[in-house]
Design a protein around this motif. Structure first.
Motif, PDB file in Angstrom:
ATOM      1  N   ARG A 245      32.366  57.790-101.574  1.00  0.00           N
ATOM      2  CA  ARG A 245      30.850  57.702-101.882  1.00  0.00           C
ATOM      3  C   ARG A 245      29.974  56.689-101.261  1.00  0.00           C
ATOM      4  O   ARG A 245      30.571  55.887-100.655  1.00  0.00           O
ATOM      5  CB  ARG A 245      30.881  57.838-103.379  1.00  0.00           C
ATOM      6  N   PRO A 246      28.536  57.064-101.091  1.00  0.00           N
ATOM      7  CA  PRO A 246      27.909  55.954-100.544  1.00  0.00           C
ATOM      8  C   PRO A 246      28.230  54.374-101.185  1.00  0.00           C
ATOM      9  O   PRO A 246      28.083  53.601-100.209  1.00  0.00           O
ATOM     10  CB  PRO A 246      26.418  56.583-100.669  1.00  0.00           C
ATOM     11  N   GLU A 247      28.194  54.222-102.159  1.00  0.00           N
ATOM     12  CA  GLU A 247      28.362  52.954-102.876  1.00  0.00           C
ATOM     13  C   GLU A 247      29.727  52.350-102.343  1.00  0.00           C
ATOM     14  O   GLU A 247      29.865  51.093-102.106  1.00  0.00           O
ATOM     15  CB  GLU A 247      28.486  53.002-104.261  1.00  0.00           C
ATOM     16  N   GLU A 248      30.967  53.145-102.061  1.00  0.00           N
ATOM     17  CA  GLU A 248      32.111  52.789-101.575  1.00  0.00           C
ATOM     18  C   GLU A 248      31.821  52.349-100.089  1.00  0.00           C
ATOM     19  O   GLU A 248      32.559  51.374 -99.638  1.00  0.00           O
ATOM     20  CB  GLU A 248      33.250  53.709-101.740  1.00  0.00           C
ATOM     21  N   LEU A 249      31.090  53.214 -99.384  1.00  0.00           N
ATOM     22  CA  LEU A 249      30.976  53.014 -97.837  1.00  0.00           C
ATOM     23  C   LEU A 249      29.894  51.739 -97.724  1.00  0.00           C
ATOM     24  O   LEU A 249      30.092  51.237 -96.662  1.00  0.00           O
ATOM     25  CB  LEU A 249      30.386  54.114 -97.251  1.00  0.00           C
ATOM     26  N   ALA A 250      29.475  51.198 -98.859  1.00  0.00           N
ATOM     27  CA  ALA A 250      28.614  50.033 -98.676  1.00  0.00           C
ATOM     28  C   ALA A 250      29.344  48.816 -98.154  1.00  0.00           C
ATOM     29  O   ALA A 250      28.784  47.676 -97.887  1.00  0.00           O
ATOM     30  CB  ALA A 250      27.936  49.687-100.325  1.00  0.00           C
ATOM     31  N   LEU A 251      30.709  48.780 -98.454  1.00  0.00           N
ATOM     32  CA  LEU A 251      31.574  47.564 -97.811  1.00  0.00           C
ATOM     33  C   LEU A 251      31.272  47.487 -96.240  1.00  0.00           C
ATOM     34  O   LEU A 251      31.050  46.461 -95.586  1.00  0.00           O
ATOM     35  CB  LEU A 251      33.126  48.063 -97.941  1.00  0.00           C
ATOM     36  N   PHE A 252      30.741  48.499 -95.427  1.00  0.00           N
ATOM     37  CA  PHE A 252      30.524  48.405 -94.298  1.00  0.00           C
ATOM     38  C   PHE A 252      28.965  47.830 -93.827  1.00  0.00           C
ATOM     39  O   PHE A 252      28.707  47.395 -93.010  1.00  0.00           O
ATOM     40  CB  PHE A 252      30.694  49.861 -93.550  1.00  0.00           C
ATOM     41  N   ASP A 253      28.253  48.089 -94.881  1.00  0.00           N
ATOM     42  CA  ASP A 253      26.823  47.657 -94.989  1.00  0.00           C
ATOM     43  C   ASP A 253      26.944  45.984 -94.993  1.00  0.00           C
ATOM     44  O   ASP A 253      25.982  45.452 -94.631  1.00  0.00           O
ATOM     45  CB  ASP A 253      25.966  48.152 -96.089  1.00  0.00           C
ATOM     46  N   VAL A 254      27.853  45.488 -95.794  1.00  0.00           N
ATOM     47  CA  VAL A 254      28.167  44.355 -95.794  1.00  0.00           C
ATOM     48  C   VAL A 254      28.226  43.581 -94.543  1.00  0.00           C
ATOM     49  O   VAL A 254      27.713  42.643 -94.009  1.00  0.00           O
ATOM     50  CB  VAL A 254      29.366  43.888 -96.697  1.00  0.00           C
ATOM     51  N   TYR A 255      29.151  44.252 -93.600  1.00  0.00           N
ATOM     52  CA  TYR A 255      29.293  43.789 -92.352  1.00  0.00           C
ATOM     53  C   TYR A 255      28.007  43.893 -91.237  1.00  0.00           C
ATOM     54  O   TYR A 255      27.735  42.766 -90.639  1.00  0.00           O
ATOM     55  CB  TYR A 255      30.318  44.872 -91.591  1.00  0.00           C
TER      56      TYR A 255
END
Length: 758
Positions: A245-255
């Motif tokens: 889900r988008p919230e879990e993909l937010a890990l990549f947003d941290v990068y």
């Protein structure tokens, strides 16, 4: 002494670079003899198959004796050192009653003898010996040097032995199979496939200093690299978007956030402007950030360090214009790395990735969280794994027990294939229980709830017939962002969870960070994070965070009325009183805003010994108690549950844990209030029998184990469970409790759902 330390360091470095065990042992005996200025230095290794010490390397004795001379584990002075597990220092070795003469070695010429055991993880691996022609006692400094040398070499020898064993060869050349490496379970399940070792794309340590004249060109080069990495990360994120889900993909947003000029970029450009080339500026900034995070001694923050390292390597690869090596992924790929990162998962086509192995990290790292959401069997913390030598090897990953096998025999393959087949059959067989209630043979009802945190958990939980959520980990939405989520964002996330399970109850634990769970944007730097600022201690110190979260929960429950609130890491009555005061304040504010919701039940998590002994007082203040057995076991036994070195000491069936549960159960019964268990113990079918007998009103577990627990509890009577509990409480050893329990259940024909015995 300083000279001794330098000598020791040089020897260890040289040994570490040896290509195999034989070379390593030759370096040891040569260098130690030189350093200690003795006539002889020898290494004897204990062959576990024959239980004999074999002379593996020597400087000073007859070389023809190597591989020929051997002694039983209780023979001669070598055996004597091994049995004593301490140094033996003799002025006249031949006069000692344990002296044994071997004509092949010519050692009758040597009078004095100093032998020290080589011990790794309590196992005596061998003996390191020095000998001298003259009769003399080796002094304390010499003895302590050899002891230090032996301690340093134990790990090196174990690593070399493991590398050979992994490739199917013992240290004396014999063929071996089924080499096992212990680790920490990361995500459940069994995977069989081929290893693909994911190496970092570039080595920051190898970047030299270099001055530049054209600063603008160098900055442009750096920005081009940033853009390439940004595109790459977005591509990887897109590859995983269907699974997460988008919230879990937010890990990549941290990068992506770290790439911004306001984050790492600013510092790197500053370094370039000072005359350093882009690669050197990148190296300096990344190393400084990594060092800062690694010094924090916090497992979660160390995961942040690995993310920064991964980002630095990607930027360096672009700067070097080398690009990443194109890896070939077999049909059943088991990804192996020193530090697995979320980005690495996106490198493998999802239909080919069957298992994950990480040398570093724990069950709470980003990768373990994602692996559980994606259903990929995973082990973490495989600290003794020689991962650089594993590429293309056939592996078996046991995510249930936290084990990795290399060079598996046909027999082991058959065993695990059978386990996978049984698991699939069992899963299909248990599916028909989905709509059935969990009622014992004598009519006792035990609701089975689930622990959730990720979006992927919802469908899996409902598919398996969960009757509610005993623990929703609200920190997960906090962990996968680069800032505190707003009240509206939290409300939307909580609403999704409450709606998905409606009308079933959902127990939301208030923010539980600290220990092994920290937020990158809210770092907690402590020497001992598990005994520090964590759980309710953090949120009571920050009422602005706590009040926002409670308001979001209350608003999310409007019209659903299935919310329960739970307070983590409670160690005293006043913490509960303070938290209740804030909850009632938030409730009043929500009512004032016109949101009509009833006051939800509030409970306390029993996770620390202090809460156990105050359970009577705590239960008077709240509506329910819930035992978090993972932390309670950790704190009662003083064992870090994420540390593979002490994994054998961590056991939820320890008599102290069982007695603590009895105290909590008694307090709840006397107060007429419900008690639940929401730790991993609840998901172990055998342990669930004991929890049933103690009077637990509900059990909450990961969705995977729920059908197993339900099947077993439906096949047993409460009176039989109570009889088993009575026997268990009389034991003084966790493994004995487990063995008795498993044997009794197998004798009752209930063994098919039992978890493997560690």
């Amino acid at each position: 002494m300083l000279n001794m330390l330098n000598t020791l360091r040089r020897i260890v470095q040289e040994v570490n670079s040896a290509k195999d065990l034989a070379s390593a042992l030759k370096i040891i005996v040569r260098r130690v003899r030189e350093a200690m200025e003795t006539h002889v230095c020898s290494v004897y290794l204990l062959n576990p198959d024959t239980d004999r010490y074999e002379l593996m390397a020597t400087e000073g004795l007859n070389q023809d004796a190597v591989g020929v001379v051997s002694l039983g584990s209780n023979e001669g002075l070598i055996g004597y050192v091994g049995i004593r597990e301490e140094p033996v220092n003799l002025e006249d070795a031949a006069a000692h009653p344990r002296f044994r003469y071997f004509a092949e070695t010519g050692e009758e010429r040597y009078a004095s003898f100093l032998g020290v055991p080589i011990i790794h993880h309590r196992r005596v691996m061998g003996v390191l010996v020095i000998q001298q022609k003259e009769r003399r006692q080796f002094d304390e400094v010499e003895e302590s040097f050899l002891v230090t040398m032996s301690a340093q070499l134990a790990g090196v020898i174990a690593h070399a032995e493991a590398t050979g064993a992994m490739r199917g060869l013992g240290w004396s050349g014999e063929v071996i199979q089924d080499t096992r490496f212990d680790a920490v379970p990361g995500a459940p399940g069994i995977a069989m496939g081929r290893a693909v070792v994911m190496l970092p794309p570039a080595d920051l340590k190898a970047v030299p200093d270099k001055e530049i004249k054209d600063i603008d060109a160098e900055i442009a080069l750096y920005r081009k690299a940033v853009e390439a990495v940004r595109v790459d990360i977005k591509r990887l994120s897109a590859k995983l978007s269907a699974q997460l889900r988008p919230e879990e993909l937010a890990l990549f947003d941290v990068y992506l956030m770290m790439l911004d000029d306001s984050s790492l970029g600013n510092e790197i450009i500053k370094g370039i402007r000072e005359g350093q080339w882009a690669q050197g500026a990148l190296r300096d900034v990344i190393n400084a950030h990594v060092a800062r995070f690694e010094l924090m001694d916090d497992p979660y923050l160390q995961e942040r360090a690995s993310d920064i390292k991964d980002l630095g390597r990607r930027l360096l690869a672009c700067l070097q214009e080398a690009g990443r090596q194109r890896l070939v992924f077999p049909k059943r790929t088991i990804l192996v790395a020193e530090e697995l990162t979320p980005a690495m998962l996106g490198e493998v086509p999802k239909d080919r990735l069957v298992g994950l192995v990480s040398v570093l990290g724990s069950g709470s790292s980003h990768v373990a969280i994602l692996a559980r959401a994606m259903g990929i069997p995973t082990v973490m913390g495989a600290v003794d794994l020689p991962y650089l030598r594993m590429d293309k090897l056939e592996l078996i990953v046991d995510g249930n027990a936290g084990e990795v096998y290399s060079n598996p025999s046909q027999e082991l393959r058959r065993h695990y294939r059978e386990l996978i087949r049984e698991e699939m059959e069992l899963s299909h067989g248990l599916e028909k229980l989905r709509a059935e209630p969990c009622i014992t043979l004598d009519g006792h009802r035990v609701p089975l709830w689930v622990n959730t945190g990720l979006f992927a958990d919802i469908a899996r939980s409902l598919d398996r017939g969960a009757e509610g959520v005993g623990l929703y980990r609200t920190e997960v939405p906090f962990m996968i962002q680069d800032r505190f989520p707003s009240e509206k964002e939290q409300q939307a996330t909580y609403r999704e969870q409450l709606q998905a399970f409606h009308p079933l109850p959902v127990t939301m634990r208030t923010l539980d960070v600290g220990g092994d769970k920290a937020l990158s944007y809210f770092p907690i730097k402590e020497d001992n994070p598990f005994l520090g600022w964590r759980g309710i201690r953090v949120t009571l110190d920050h009422p602005e965070i706590f009040l926002v979260q409670i308001r979001a929960m209350l608003k999310a429950s409007e019209g659903l009325d299935n919310l329960r609130i739970m307070l983590p890491m409670i160690s005293s009555v006043y913490e509960v009183e303070d938290a209740l005061h804030l909850i009632h304040r938030a409730y009043s504010e929500v009512l004032d805003e016109g949101v009509k919701v009833p006051m939800p039940p509030v409970g306390v998590m029993i996770e620390v010994p202090a809460a156990v002994y105050q359970a009577r007082e705590l239960v008077q203040l709240v509506d329910f108690l819930s035992v978090g057995t993972n932390d309670l076991t950790q704190y009662l036994l003083a064992v870090d549950r994420n540390n593979p070195r002490v994994a054998d000491l961590y056991h939820s069936l320890h008599p102290a844990v069982l007695q603590a549960l009895q105290i909590v159960s008694r307090a709840c019964r006397e107060a007429g209030k419900p008690m639940s268990v929401c730790g991993e113990m609840a998901g172990d079918p055998a342990a669930a029998v004991l929890l049933l007998a103690m009077g637990c009103d509900m059990l909450s577990m990961n969705a995977t184990n729920l059908p197993r627990v339900k099947w077993l509890l439906r096949q047993i009577s409460l009176s039989d469970a109570q009889a088993l509990l009575e026997v268990a409480l009389q034991q003084d050893n966790a493994y004995l409790v487990q063995s008795i329990l498993h044997l009794a259940l197998r004798n009752m024909g209930l063994g098919k759902v039992l978890m493997p015995v560690r």
